[in-house]
Scaffold this motif. Sequence first.
Motif, PDB file in Angstrom:
ATOM      1  N   ILE A   1       0.852  -1.199   0.000  1.00 21.82           N
ATOM      2  CA  ILE A   1       0.000   0.000   0.000  1.00 21.82           C
ATOM      3  C   ILE A   1       0.888   1.249   0.000  1.00 21.82           C
ATOM      4  O   ILE A   1       0.646   2.203  -0.743  1.00 21.82           O
ATOM      5  CB  ILE A   1      -0.974  -0.030   1.201  1.00 21.82           C
ATOM      6  N   ALA A   2       1.966   1.207   0.801  1.00 23.27           N
ATOM      7  CA  ALA A   2       2.908   2.332   0.794  1.00 23.27           C
ATOM      8  C   ALA A   2       3.690   2.380  -0.513  1.00 23.27           C
ATOM      9  O   ALA A   2       3.942   3.460  -1.066  1.00 23.27           O
ATOM     10  CB  ALA A   2       3.866   2.202   1.985  1.00 23.27           C
ATOM     11  N   GLN A   3       4.066   1.217  -1.025  1.00 28.14           N
ATOM     12  CA  GLN A   3       4.857   1.194  -2.266  1.00 28.14           C
ATOM     13  C   GLN A   3       4.050   1.703  -3.458  1.00 28.14           C
ATOM     14  O   GLN A   3       4.593   2.359  -4.341  1.00 28.14           O
ATOM     15  CB  GLN A   3       5.358  -0.226  -2.548  1.00 28.14           C
ATOM     16  N   MET A   4       2.750   1.403  -3.468  1.00 27.78           N
ATOM     17  CA  MET A   4       1.937   1.888  -4.592  1.00 27.78           C
ATOM     18  C   MET A   4       1.839   3.405  -4.551  1.00 27.78           C
ATOM     19  O   MET A   4       1.892   4.054  -5.603  1.00 27.78           O
ATOM     20  CB  MET A   4       0.550   1.239  -4.549  1.00 27.78           C
ATOM     21  N   ALA A   5       1.703   3.957  -3.353  1.00 27.10           N
ATOM     22  CA  ALA A   5       1.659   5.425  -3.247  1.00 27.10           C
ATOM     23  C   ALA A   5       2.962   6.019  -3.781  1.00 27.10           C
ATOM     24  O   ALA A   5       2.964   7.040  -4.475  1.00 27.10           O
ATOM     25  CB  ALA A   5       1.437   5.841  -1.791  1.00 27.10           C
ATOM     26  N   GLN A   6       4.076   5.337  -3.476  1.00 27.51           N
ATOM     27  CA  GLN A   6       5.392   5.823  -3.930  1.00 27.51           C
ATOM     28  C   GLN A   6       5.516   5.696  -5.455  1.00 27.51           C
ATOM     29  O   GLN A   6       5.894   6.660  -6.143  1.00 27.51           O
ATOM     30  CB  GLN A   6       6.494   5.026  -3.234  1.00 27.51           C
ATOM     31  N   ALA A   7       5.175   4.528  -6.004  1.00 21.68           N
ATOM     32  CA  ALA A   7       5.301   4.311  -7.447  1.00 21.68           C
ATOM     33  C   ALA A   7       4.373   5.260  -8.207  1.00 21.68           C
ATOM     34  O   ALA A   7       4.741   5.811  -9.253  1.00 21.68           O
ATOM     35  CB  ALA A   7       4.971   2.855  -7.795  1.00 21.68           C
ATOM     36  N   ASP A   8       3.185   5.476  -7.653  1.00 21.01           N
ATOM     37  CA  ASP A   8       2.210   6.360  -8.277  1.00 21.01           C
ATOM     38  C   ASP A   8       2.783   7.778  -8.375  1.00 21.01           C
ATOM     39  O   ASP A   8       2.741   8.418  -9.421  1.00 21.01           O
ATOM     40  CB  ASP A   8       0.932   6.346  -7.424  1.00 21.01           C
ATOM     41  N   LYS A   9       3.367   8.241  -7.265  1.00 24.69           N
ATOM     42  CA  LYS A   9       3.920   9.604  -7.244  1.00 24.69           C
ATOM     43  C   LYS A   9       5.131   9.732  -8.175  1.00 24.69           C
ATOM     44  O   LYS A   9       5.314  10.757  -8.821  1.00 24.69           O
ATOM     45  CB  LYS A   9       4.310   9.963  -5.809  1.00 24.69           C
ATOM     46  N   LEU A  10       5.948   8.673  -8.233  1.00 21.92           N
ATOM     47  CA  LEU A  10       7.135   8.725  -9.088  1.00 21.92           C
ATOM     48  C   LEU A  10       6.781   8.517 -10.562  1.00 21.92           C
ATOM     49  O   LEU A  10       7.628   8.662 -11.443  1.00 21.92           O
ATOM     50  CB  LEU A  10       8.161   7.671  -8.656  1.00 21.92           C
ATOM     51  N   GLY A  11       5.529   8.123 -10.827  1.00 18.43           N
ATOM     52  CA  GLY A  11       5.094   7.940 -12.207  1.00 18.43           C
ATOM     53  C   GLY A  11       5.659   6.686 -12.866  1.00 18.43           C
ATOM     54  O   GLY A  11       5.803   6.642 -14.084  1.00 18.43           O
ATOM     55  N   VAL A  12       5.968   5.670 -12.043  1.00 17.96           N
ATOM     56  CA  VAL A  12       6.484   4.411 -12.598  1.00 17.96           C
ATOM     57  C   VAL A  12       5.315   3.411 -12.665  1.00 17.96           C
ATOM     58  O   VAL A  12       4.579   3.271 -11.696  1.00 17.96           O
ATOM     59  CB  VAL A  12       7.615   3.842 -11.702  1.00 17.96           C
ATOM     60  N   PRO A  13       5.138   2.703 -13.801  1.00 17.55           N
ATOM     61  CA  PRO A  13       4.022   1.754 -13.907  1.00 17.55           C
ATOM     62  C   PRO A  13       4.092   0.671 -12.819  1.00 17.55           C
ATOM     63  O   PRO A  13       5.188   0.227 -12.466  1.00 17.55           O
ATOM     64  CB  PRO A  13       4.232   1.122 -15.287  1.00 17.55           C
ATOM     65  N   PHE A  14       2.938   0.295 -12.303  1.00 15.71           N
ATOM     66  CA  PHE A  14       2.912  -0.789 -11.308  1.00 15.71           C
ATOM     67  C   PHE A  14       1.606  -1.546 -11.445  1.00 15.71           C
ATOM     68  O   PHE A  14       0.641  -1.061 -12.023  1.00 15.71           O
ATOM     69  CB  PHE A  14       3.070  -0.239  -9.891  1.00 15.71           C
ATOM     70  N   GLU A  15       1.616  -2.745 -10.898  1.00 18.73           N
ATOM     71  CA  GLU A  15       0.460  -3.625 -10.967  1.00 18.73           C
ATOM     72  C   GLU A  15       0.445  -4.411  -9.669  1.00 18.73           C
ATOM     73  O   GLU A  15       1.475  -4.939  -9.264  1.00 18.73           O
ATOM     74  CB  GLU A  15       0.706  -4.602 -12.123  1.00 18.73           C
ATOM     75  N   LEU A  16      -0.706  -4.497  -9.030  1.00 25.87           N
ATOM     76  CA  LEU A  16      -0.833  -5.290  -7.806  1.00 25.87           C
ATOM     77  C   LEU A  16      -1.743  -6.481  -8.053  1.00 25.87           C
ATOM     78  O   LEU A  16      -2.836  -6.322  -8.609  1.00 25.87           O
ATOM     79  CB  LEU A  16      -1.423  -4.439  -6.671  1.00 25.87           C
ATOM     80  N   HIS A  17      -1.292  -7.649  -7.626  1.00 27.72           N
ATOM     81  CA  HIS A  17      -2.132  -8.843  -7.638  1.00 27.72           C
ATOM     82  C   HIS A  17      -2.268  -9.305  -6.197  1.00 27.72           C
ATOM     83  O   HIS A  17      -1.287  -9.671  -5.562  1.00 27.72           O
ATOM     84  CB  HIS A  17      -1.522  -9.929  -8.535  1.00 27.72           C
ATOM     85  N   TYR A  18      -3.505  -9.234  -5.698  1.00 25.49           N
ATOM     86  CA  TYR A  18      -3.730  -9.382  -4.259  1.00 25.49           C
ATOM     87  C   TYR A  18      -4.687 -10.554  -4.022  1.00 25.49           C
ATOM     88  O   TYR A  18      -5.833 -10.524  -4.465  1.00 25.49           O
ATOM     89  CB  TYR A  18      -4.302  -8.053  -3.734  1.00 25.49           C
ATOM     90  N   ALA A  19      -4.172 -11.562  -3.320  1.00 26.66           N
ATOM     91  CA  ALA A  19      -4.982 -12.749  -3.031  1.00 26.66           C
ATOM     92  C   ALA A  19      -5.312 -12.815  -1.548  1.00 26.66           C
ATOM     93  O   ALA A  19      -4.457 -12.546  -0.703  1.00 26.66           O
ATOM     94  CB  ALA A  19      -4.210 -14.009  -3.450  1.00 26.66           C
ATOM     95  N   ALA A  20      -6.542 -13.159  -1.250  1.00 28.06           N
ATOM     96  CA  ALA A  20      -6.964 -13.326   0.150  1.00 28.06           C
ATOM     97  C   ALA A  20      -7.812 -14.577   0.262  1.00 28.06           C
ATOM     98  O   ALA A  20      -8.331 -15.081  -0.740  1.00 28.06           O
ATOM     99  CB  ALA A  20      -7.751 -12.109   0.618  1.00 28.06           C
ATOM    100  N   ARG A  21      -7.949 -15.066   1.520  1.00 23.95           N
ATOM    101  CA  ARG A  21      -8.716 -16.306   1.709  1.00 23.95           C
ATOM    102  C   ARG A  21     -10.175 -16.136   1.340  1.00 23.95           C
ATOM    103  O   ARG A  21     -10.772 -16.987   0.725  1.00 23.95           O
ATOM    104  CB  ARG A  21      -8.622 -16.732   3.176  1.00 23.95           C
ATOM    105  N   SER A  22     -10.735 -15.007   1.795  1.00 22.70           N
ATOM    106  CA  SER A  22     -12.169 -14.819   1.550  1.00 22.70           C
ATOM    107  C   SER A  22     -12.438 -13.335   1.375  1.00 22.70           C
ATOM    108  O   SER A  22     -11.611 -12.498   1.735  1.00 22.70           O
ATOM    109  CB  SER A  22     -12.966 -15.324   2.746  1.00 22.70           C
TER     110      SER A  22
END
Lengths: 346, 321
Positions: free
Chosen positions: B129-150
């Motif tokens: 969550i912190a890294q996405m805020a950083q990548a977003d501000k720096l303008g570097v492309p990012f992608e999150l794949h988030y798995a949870a039990r339910s």
Amino acid sequence: MTIQFKDESFRGDFTYANSPSNIPRFPFPFPEDEYMYSTNIEPHHAARAGSPFENAFDVDEHYVAEMKDRALVLADDPGRCQALPHMETAGWDFLELVMVSKARDYPDLFKLTMDGDRWHWINKPLQIDDTFTFGDSSTLPCHPMEYIGRQVQGDHAILDQRDGNLWMDAGIITAQADWSLDFDIGMNFFEWHAPVPLAHELGVFQRALKFLLTLPQGQPSRRLNWTLTVNPRLDTSPENYPKWGPDRMTVTPENIGEKVHLRVELQTFWRLPRSNAILFPIRTYLMAMNEVVTQPKWGRRLHRVMRDLRPELVDYKGLSRYHPILVEWLSQFDDGAPTSPGIFPD
Amino acid sequence: MSASDHLIPVVVSNVVEVNPIIKRFEFKHVNGDELPAFSGGAHIVVEMLDDGTKRKNPYSLMSSPFERDQYAISVRRDDTGRGGSKFMHEQVRPGMQMKISAPVNLFALDLRARKHLMIAGGIGITPFIAQMAQADKLGVPFELHYAARSVSQAAYMDSLADRFGDHVSCYCDDQGESVDLETLLSNQPLGTHVYVCGPKGMIERVVQTATSLGWPAAHVHFEHFLAPPVGEPFEVHLAKAGIDITVGAEQSLLEAVEASGTPINCMCRGGACGQCETVVVACDGEIMHNDHWLDEEQRAAKQRIMPCVSRFRGKRLELDL
């Protein structure tokens, strides 16, 4: 305390010298009468008022002249200041650290006003008064590392941390003891240290790297390193070897006291917050042998250290040509009396 | 000298129940000062004074690295753990004063990356969550794949999807959804770095898949959960101090050494940074090496131990402390 900044040169007529009051605050690098490598790292706490360890970034009487010398080097050879593309955030971290520290430690010389990201910086000794947006390099005349690097004594390398190693990915290096940023840029910790003799076998670099990789934010460290330089020349770079290499031939028993300088690097290590890089300032102090021996303890000890220095180190530090003359000359200041522990003069 | 010697006094400014097993805690400096800047992936160590026991647990910072008026962490309740998460869930209330360490980053973004590919499992979402805020501000492309039990345990899934749109893909086990690693890792542009934080099995699958597809090791980054395990109590002799100490079932060896007043270096307290590496003087028994620092050879030699996470079972353990 107001500092009287000197008008002096580190090239040509070499008018550089230390004022008598500046001599005792020299960071003499030998805590004992013999010298061998060690990972001599200690916390960079404020220590001893008036010493170069009192403030985060020491400012002394040579500040303005050193910054002029840096500008001359950069005008001649822009490759002395390089940052790989991913090091811009680290440049801003460096700028912030220097501005915040200097404004706090020398409020009569430097002033920083922050209004959110809008910063106003006043550097009185260099007559700079700029307003810019923190984090936006288009609001500065150059890369943030170069901007602040032209306003702080000492060379500065910025080491990126990844893959369990440190990488020399940026720096502003104009006052170096015979190493080249242009050659080392992009190298890792073991690669750029490869030419150092003995220390690899002692495991010094493994231990130092391990220490640096876990260097915490807000807890900087320091160490002293040393060599000798003929004439008070800051820019003893490999690029300019033809200009300073031959100086070593000019040392005689008659001129050695004024020609040969003890060159001490106060190296500090700082974890940078936003980039997770390490800032590595290498602050050089120069002192002529004649000035060193005004402190009897230093004269005695320097003789003993030089006399017993291992041959590999004499060679590595480039002292071979005048080492015997120097030991002979220093012997007149060594009466055999014991010396007190630590680096400070008696 | 260790990071946790220099603690920052904070006040708990907010406690939010994110779902039945996860709470978010927000901290402000007691004086209202700015907290230290940090980079995405950093963690802090939180000191907990639990009825006479001092515990220090590391938690990833999830707040934006660009906001310095407060920090946020999320804590998953683990009733079989040492009690740190239970303490946080049951005892910590808004207005309480606590102490935290300065941020330390052992899971930083590689700033050379052309693209950041992030794979999170469960509570492993927090550093991203912190890294996405950083990548977003720096303008570097990012992608999150988030798995949870339910769906009910998928903390922040909806808000992240709202905030970052197409950058976020979500998978819930109870919906029969899972990340197709083979396809995902086969279709990334040159210069992509992949980061994974989650359960051990997930980290292993990502690392193995990436390796078999020919990803350079330097482009694959992972962070194991940092939590000292519980175990049976054991005795240790500290050779330099000349004392015997007992490590309680829910205490780490590091905490027991600290409680005895014996100096020891440490930083991450999670077996990753290497600072607390200690020489074993004598060992008649078995060291349970739970760290990610020592290699197989060093473990087998029984001459080193990482007191922050490792434990002992046997007759006698003597350390160079």
